[in-house]
Scaffold this active site. Structure first.
Site, PDB file in Angstrom:
ATOM      1  N   CYS A  20       0.837  -1.198   0.000  1.00 50.84           N
ATOM      2  CA  CYS A  20       0.000   0.000   0.000  1.00 50.84           C
ATOM      3  C   CYS A  20       0.873   1.250   0.000  1.00 50.84           C
ATOM      4  O   CYS A  20       0.377   2.363   0.051  1.00 50.84           O
ATOM      5  CB  CYS A  20      -0.957  -0.004   1.192  1.00 50.84           C
ATOM      6  N   GLU A  64      -2.621   0.815  -4.743  1.00 54.91           N
ATOM      7  CA  GLU A  64      -1.874  -0.327  -4.223  1.00 54.91           C
ATOM      8  C   GLU A  64      -1.008  -0.883  -5.368  1.00 54.91           C
ATOM      9  O   GLU A  64      -1.278  -0.612  -6.529  1.00 54.91           O
ATOM     10  CB  GLU A  64      -2.819  -1.437  -3.756  1.00 54.91           C
TER      11      GLU A  64
END
Length: 93
Positions: A20, A64
């Site tokens: 992330c 992401e």
């Protein structure tokens, strides 16, 4: 150190890394996974084989990243070292 444990375990041939924070932790860990062996990071290095951004939060700039790393074979590793040595010696001339 997780990266050190992964690098030193020769039984791990493929790694799927879900991040992330692609510009932070992924970038740092990718360098450590893919660099030539050192005293601290032993074992054959990995090479990135695929990368896929995943937009889980539409309407934001956050993204992401899923990256696959495959461990280099001995012949790939030694071939890449030889090629780098050739480049260095040509640059030294």
């Amino acid at each position: 150190d997780v990266v050190r444990a992964i690098r030193s375990n020769e039984k791990i041939s493929r790694l799927v890394y879900v991040s992330c924070n692609p510009t932070g932790s992924l970038a740092t860990d990718a360098v450590l996974l893919c660099q030539p062996a050192t005293k601290r990071y032993t074992g054959l290095p990995f090479k990135p084989t695929s990368a896929q951004p995943v937009d889980m939060f539409p309407m934001t700039d956050h993204c992401e990243m899923v990256m696959t790393f495959d461990r280099m074979t001995k012949s790939e590793y030694h071939g890449s070292i030889s090629k780098n040595d050739d480049k260095k010696s040509k640059n030294d001339e």
